[in-house]
Every structure is written in C-alpha cells, then in structure tokens.
Design a protein around this motif. Sequence first.
Motif, short mmCIF file in Angstrom:
data_model
loop_
_atom_site.label_atom_id
_atom_site.label_comp_id
_atom_site.label_asym_id
_atom_site.label_seq_id
_atom_site.Cartn_x
_atom_site.Cartn_y
_atom_site.Cartn_z
N PRO A 180 0.79 -1.24 0.00
CA PRO A 180 0.00 0.00 0.00
C PRO A 180 0.82 1.28 0.00
N PHE A 181 0.17 2.33 -0.44
CA PHE A 181 0.64 3.71 -0.32
C PHE A 181 1.99 3.94 -1.00
N GLN A 182 2.22 3.32 -2.13
CA GLN A 182 3.47 3.55 -2.86
C GLN A 182 3.20 4.36 -4.13
N TYR A 183 4.21 5.09 -4.57
CA TYR A 183 4.13 5.86 -5.81
C TYR A 183 5.41 5.65 -6.60
N PRO A 184 5.38 5.83 -7.94
CA PRO A 184 6.60 5.67 -8.74
C PRO A 184 7.69 6.63 -8.28
N ARG A 185 8.93 6.16 -8.29
CA ARG A 185 10.04 6.97 -7.79
C ARG A 185 10.25 8.25 -8.60
N ASP A 186 9.80 8.27 -9.83
CA ASP A 186 9.99 9.46 -10.66
C ASP A 186 8.80 10.42 -10.57
N LYS A 187 7.92 10.21 -9.60
CA LYS A 187 6.74 11.07 -9.44
C LYS A 187 6.86 11.90 -8.18
N ASN A 188 6.58 13.20 -8.31
CA ASN A 188 6.62 14.11 -7.16
C ASN A 188 5.22 14.23 -6.57
N VAL A 189 5.05 13.73 -5.35
CA VAL A 189 3.73 13.78 -4.70
C VAL A 189 3.70 14.77 -3.54
N TRP A 190 4.76 15.59 -3.39
CA TRP A 190 4.91 16.38 -2.18
C TRP A 190 4.58 17.86 -2.35
N ASN A 191 3.86 18.22 -3.39
CA ASN A 191 3.53 19.63 -3.61
C ASN A 191 2.55 20.18 -2.58
N PRO A 206 13.50 11.01 3.82
CA PRO A 206 14.05 11.71 2.67
C PRO A 206 15.33 11.01 2.21
N LEU A 207 15.65 11.12 0.94
CA LEU A 207 16.82 10.45 0.39
C LEU A 207 18.10 10.91 1.09
N THR A 208 18.97 9.97 1.40
CA THR A 208 20.31 10.13 1.99
C THR A 208 20.30 10.43 3.49
N HIS A 209 19.15 10.46 4.13
CA HIS A 209 19.11 10.77 5.56
C HIS A 209 18.41 9.63 6.32
N LEU A 210 19.20 8.85 7.06
CA LEU A 210 18.68 7.74 7.88
C LEU A 210 17.82 6.81 7.04
N ASP A 211 18.32 6.44 5.84
CA ASP A 211 17.43 5.75 4.90
C ASP A 211 18.04 4.64 4.06
N SER A 212 19.36 4.40 4.10
CA SER A 212 20.00 3.40 3.23
C SER A 212 19.70 3.66 1.75
N LEU A 213 19.57 4.92 1.39
CA LEU A 213 19.28 5.35 0.02
C LEU A 213 17.97 4.79 -0.52
N GLU A 214 17.02 4.51 0.37
CA GLU A 214 15.69 4.06 -0.03
C GLU A 214 14.66 5.18 0.07
N GLY A 215 15.07 6.35 0.51
CA GLY A 215 14.15 7.46 0.69
C GLY A 215 13.81 8.16 -0.61
N CYS A 216 13.10 9.28 -0.49
CA CYS A 216 12.55 9.98 -1.64
C CYS A 216 13.33 11.27 -1.91
N TRP A 217 13.81 11.42 -3.17
CA TRP A 217 14.54 12.62 -3.57
C TRP A 217 13.61 13.83 -3.56
N TYR A 218 12.39 13.67 -4.02
CA TYR A 218 11.45 14.80 -4.07
C TYR A 218 11.10 15.29 -2.67
N LEU A 219 11.01 14.37 -1.72
CA LEU A 219 10.76 14.77 -0.34
C LEU A 219 11.95 15.55 0.22
N LEU A 220 13.16 15.10 -0.09
CA LEU A 220 14.35 15.84 0.33
C LEU A 220 14.34 17.25 -0.25
N HIS A 221 14.01 17.37 -1.52
CA HIS A 221 13.94 18.69 -2.17
C HIS A 221 12.91 19.58 -1.47
N LYS A 222 11.79 18.99 -1.07
CA LYS A 222 10.76 19.77 -0.37
C LYS A 222 11.24 20.19 1.01
N LEU A 223 12.03 19.36 1.68
CA LEU A 223 12.58 19.75 2.98
C LEU A 223 13.43 21.01 2.87
#
Length: 310
Positions: A180-191, A206-223
């Motif tokens: 459940p609750f997954q989205y494609p990695r190339d989609k920005n859902v954080w607007n 968020p990507l690169t923070h406490l995540d083993s590189l499994e986090g979201c780049w778009y979420l990091l950008h929003k942070l």
Amino acid sequence: METPRHESATTTNILPNEPPEPQKPKEPSAWEQFRYGPCLFLARKISARRPIHLPQPPEDAVTVVCISNTYGKPQIPPGDVLVHAGDLAADGSLASLQVTLNWLKTQPHHIKIVVAGRRDRYLNKMRKGGPHWRHGHRRKGNWGDIIYLEHEKVVVAAENGRLIRVFGSPYSPESIHSVPFQYPRDKNVWNKVPKNVDILITHTPPLTHLDSLEGCWYLLHKLWKRQPRLHVFGCAHEHHGIELLCYDDLQNAMEQIEVAGGGFCNLMKVVKAFVRSFSCHGVEAKTQLVNACIVGEESEPHREPITVVI
C-alpha cells in the motif's frame, strides 16, 4: 553380574534438531568501511565533526514523542504530542489496526497524530478505489481522539495554547511490489506540503538521511524549501535515530556524495564546505529528523521511542 549404570536424574535432555538462536549480522569494522568506500567513509567522518547546536526552545515549547513501525505496544514516555509515523497494523487487517488504536487511545498525550504505512493495507485508498470506500471503511475503526492524516494538513492546539501546524502522509516511493501507499520513484507527490509547517510526518524518509538510500529525492527537495522544525518518519528499520539539518553547503555536499557512493571530487567538496562551516563557530540546526522505527532487524531488541522538544 555387573550392576547396570543409571543416568543421573539431573542430566539435561537436549531436544533434537533444536534451531540455533538467530545471530545479529556483524557490523562492518571501520577498516572494512574505509576499504570498500574510502571517500564516503572520510566524508562521513569529516561531516560528523562539524559543530551543530539546537536553537533555544520557545517559551511555549511542546514535547513530541515519536514512534513508528511498532507491531506491538512499546512503553511510551509522557509528552504533549504523540506521533506514529506508520505501520500501525502488524498484518494490515482491521482487527490488528484496532488493537493498535485501542492501545494508542490509552496514552495520556493531549494530541495523538498518526499516518499509515506500507503494512496498513486496510487503510490504503488504492485497495478498493475512490474516497467513498476509503472514508466509509475508515469510520469502521474506533479512532477516539486520534488524528489520522492521509496526505493532508491540520492545525492542533497544545495544552499550553500553542498552535502546531502538522502535515502527515503515508506515501513512500515504490520499492516492494503490491504494497500500500506507494508511488513511482519518478513522481513528485509532495507539492501539498504547506509553508511554515512545524511537524512533518511521513512514512518514507528523505533520500540520503537515515534511509540506506531508499528514501525519496522529491521529499528531500521539499525539505530544503519548507524546513520544518521536526520531521518524523519510519520505514527504514536499520536507521533508528536523530539527525540535524542545517540546509547549508556541507549538507548539500554530503547528500551528493551519498547518492554518488563516493568520489574524490565529491570528497573535496565536502572538505571545502566543512572548512567554511567550521569557521562559523557552530551552526544552528533548523530541522530535527527522527527515524522513529521501534522494530529493527531480526534478533535486534526493540528500540525506545524518541522524544524531542520544539
């Protein structure tokens, strides 16, 4: 005739084929980490030496207790706000969800806010279709005073009168098929993340923070744009803990080298940014990141909830 010998009554019977105790995977040594990624290893060591301090809490400060991925009933310390960042139900069913809700309702915290996670298939809006099904079935659960956020914001009032702006979302980038609750990695859902948010609650890191590189780049950008006081998440079981974000050149350089997995040029960027930041005699953190996973790897004891003051 020789008298037969009898076994002592205290002899311990050993059960045949008894499985051995599971062993926790051994952590790689510092030398092993350096050998497999020298530039990344050095960059992490350099960045860790940068002095960071938290700002003075406001006069109307509130205490936030953070948990996620519980699959049980850990002991919860007191606080003003209790945040659960997803994976409420061990098996994803309504019955399992209600067990967790009943436990959360007994907690004394004035405000309780939760989001769903990848295990919470009962709450997944993609399971049966549109919002009528989702909200109709959500009401079947007895939520009491618990606030459930599904990619939406809310303003809550603490007991001391302080208004706290919160945005919560269960979504995480696709990594496991048909959960459940997954989205494609190339989609920005954080607007929808609003400006001036105090607490951001997501299931994904968020990507690169406490995540083993499994986090979201778009979420990091929003942070970088929103810079909440507190960001609570779960999902990445192996990285329980706190990290402080300053949104400066050193953080940017570290994010680049983490994504690249090393590189001498990236290491030089980290060194230069570190020298510049160190000359400031301490940097004030703008965001506290909390990976609140209670359950870790197999055979690892459950972690304690994390308490922060904002």
